[in-house]
Write an enzyme that holds these catalytic residues in place. Structure first.
Site: not given
Length: 139
Positions: A112, A67-68, A74, A98, A71-72, A43-44
């Protein structure tokens, strides 16, 4: 020769090491110099690139992170907002590659990120250079 800023989210250091290795090799193979800065998470990354671009020191930018899915919700926020932020920078005229991986699990990230397999860090660096080429062509 371009000067490229690599901004990396160091949340998963072992995965980012592979992304960073691929990005650095791609930039050096193309004859460009680079500098790396680190931020806590994906996010930063757009904010860091926006702040760095104000000085005019860099010609292009590479955003690296992983970003993995958890469970939420987020995951969706981080994946979507980091991509939106990178796209906004690009639409504002910054050449940004990106290299933020959004994956279901660590094994997908390894495949990856590894320069010998997916080389998404190298791909992000090459994308930044391609956009820089477009910018120079139409400047």
């Amino acid at each position: 020769m371009a000067r490229v800023l690599i901004a990396e989210a160091r949340f998963y250091a072992h995965l980012n090491d592979m992304l960073l290795d691929g990005a650095r090799k791609a930039l050096e193979a193309a004859g460009h110099t680079h500098e790396t800065i680190t931020v806590p998470g994906a996010l930063e990354l757009p904010g860091a690139i926006a702040l760095a671009s104000d000085g005019g020191e860099f010609d292009a930018y590479v955003a690296l992170g992983v970003v993995i899915r958890g469970e939420t919700f987020h995951f969706e926020i981080v994946a979507g907002e980091s991509a939106r932020g990178i796209m906004a920078l690009t639409m504002d005229g910054l050449p940004v590659g990106n290299g933020i991986l959004t994956v279901e699990n660590e094994q997908q990230a390894i495949v990856r990120a590894d320069p010998a397999q997916g080389d998404k860090g190298g791909d992000a660096a090459r994308a930044a250079l391609a956009l820089l080429g477009v910018q120079e062509r139409f400047a």
